[in-house]
Design a protein around this motif. Structure first.
Motif, PDB file in Angstrom:
ATOM      1  N   HIS A 149     -11.808 -34.007   8.242  1.00  0.00           N
ATOM      2  CA  HIS A 149     -11.207 -34.813   7.005  1.00  0.00           C
ATOM      3  C   HIS A 149     -12.065 -34.939   6.176  1.00  0.00           C
ATOM      4  O   HIS A 149     -13.577 -34.921   6.264  1.00  0.00           O
ATOM      5  N   GLN A 152     -14.651 -37.841   6.217  1.00  0.00           N
ATOM      6  CA  GLN A 152     -14.912 -38.190   7.900  1.00  0.00           C
ATOM      7  C   GLN A 152     -16.491 -38.569   8.004  1.00  0.00           C
ATOM      8  O   GLN A 152     -17.147 -39.456   8.198  1.00  0.00           O
ATOM      9  N   GLU A 253     -16.313 -37.086  17.257  1.00  0.00           N
ATOM     10  CA  GLU A 253     -14.806 -37.068  17.390  1.00  0.00           C
ATOM     11  C   GLU A 253     -14.490 -38.168  18.374  1.00  0.00           C
ATOM     12  O   GLU A 253     -15.407 -38.355  19.246  1.00  0.00           O
ATOM     13  N   ILE A 301      -8.242 -40.410   9.050  1.00  0.00           N
ATOM     14  CA  ILE A 301      -9.273 -40.937   9.889  1.00  0.00           C
ATOM     15  C   ILE A 301      -9.123 -42.570   9.999  1.00  0.00           C
ATOM     16  O   ILE A 301      -8.740 -43.254   9.366  1.00  0.00           O
TER      17      ILE A 301
END
Length: 329
Positions: A149, A152, A253, A301
């Protein structure tokens, strides 16, 4: 007369058989796509939770679309030399579509064919990698969903700057992974003017990860492991060092939190895989071609935190996180 009756019976049976062959509905009564079976060559650079979740999401979307799909899945086992031969094999086999799950896999597929549709995901920067001209324009036979993103990395760096002001940020990555180089550059840009300092170590394969992490002890106040396939595949080594040395471990992540990371602003890999599968369904059924579908970013996110990881890495808890984070065990 008996011969005539026998002939009529045979004709009747043939008619019934022909009618039965035209019935393409499934056992639940739902019509399939004309009874077609599609073959998809699916490949990823290595098997780890994030990429596996994206592949699962891709399959779920095609199942929900009611398509009959056969998959030929092949992992490159984190060896770049295996990437293109896998896609060459898909081309030789005449698959209907290639699902390329990672930047190296997508590049290998694009080098192998300009005719077979390619759907990618788990790609950090599709434009910089040369997969698509822009995020508003697909390639001739390739499109998909990236895994980064736009906000992010900036959000993660801002979080680090807010709660770990002036920290030295230790980063491990494989310089041979284009997506990783791009992310490290983005981290450095986001850190400008914050008081954070980036300290780098590079590795060529997963066997070097633990040693590289150990060399950062004493130089780095925190670790930040981006979505580098080589390092993530050996993340337990970094977690062990972080826990032993009380070094907060930020990851790229949410799946890496389950392995022991502390925090990330991340996405759901199943979601981006699912969206890629929806694109694939449109292409396989002829509704659209790849160049009709621009590449896409993840939808949103979220701050994710592993409380156990925080405790094991000596992180001083801040009450603000109780209201803003989604917690993962």
């Amino acid at each position: 007369m008996k011969k005539l009756m026998l002939l009529l019976a045979i004709i009747g049976m043939a008619v019934l058989a022909a009618c039965g062959s035209d019935d393409t509905s499934g056992s639940d009564g739902t019509a399939s796509e004309g009874g077609d079976t599609y073959t998809i060559g699916a490949t990823q650079i290595v098997e780890h939770p994030s990429l596996d979740a994206a592949y699962e999401g891709f399959q779920d979307a095609l199942e929900d679309a009611g398509l009959d799909v056969e998959y030929d899945f092949q992992s490159a086992q984190n060896d770049q030399n295996n990437v293109k031969p896998i896609s060459d094999g898909f081309v030789a086999d005449g698959v209907d579509l290639i699902f390329a799950n990672s930047t190296p896999s997508a590049l290998g597929a694009l080098q192998a064919t300009s005719d077979i549709p390619i759907l990618f995901t788990s790609v950090t920067d599709a434009v910089d990698a040369g997969l698509v001209p822009s995020m508003d324009e697909a390639g001739e036979n390739i499109t998909g969903v990236v895994d980064l993103h736009p906000d992010q990395i900036g959000a993660t760096v801002e979080f680090i700057s807010t709660y770990f002001d002036g920290a030295k940020v230790g980063m491990l990555y494989n310089a041979g992974e284009q997506n990783s180089v791009k992310q490290v550059e983005t981290v450095k840009e986001a850190a400008e003017g914050t008081g954070l300092e980036v300290v780098e170590r590079t590795v060529a394969n997963s066997s070097e990860v633990q040693q590289a992490a150990n060399t950062l002890v004493g130089e780095a106040d925190i670790f930040y492991i981006i979505t580098d396939n080589t390092v993530v595949s050996a993340l337990e080594s970094v977690v062990g060092v972080a826990n032993d040395q009380d070094i907060p471990l930020f990851v790229g992540e949410p799946d890496s939190l389950a392995k022991g990371g502390f925090a990330t602003f991340g996405i759901d890999y199943h979601t981006i895989g699912y969206r890629t599968g929806e694109m694939a369904a449109e292409i396989l059924t002829g509704e659209k071609s790849p160049n009709d579908i621009p590449a896409e970013y993840p939808p949103e996110i979220q701050l994710f935190i592993n409380k156990q990881g925080a405790e094991e890495q000596g992180v001083e808890w801040n009450a603000d996180w109780d209201d803003t984070a989604q917690f993962i065990e």
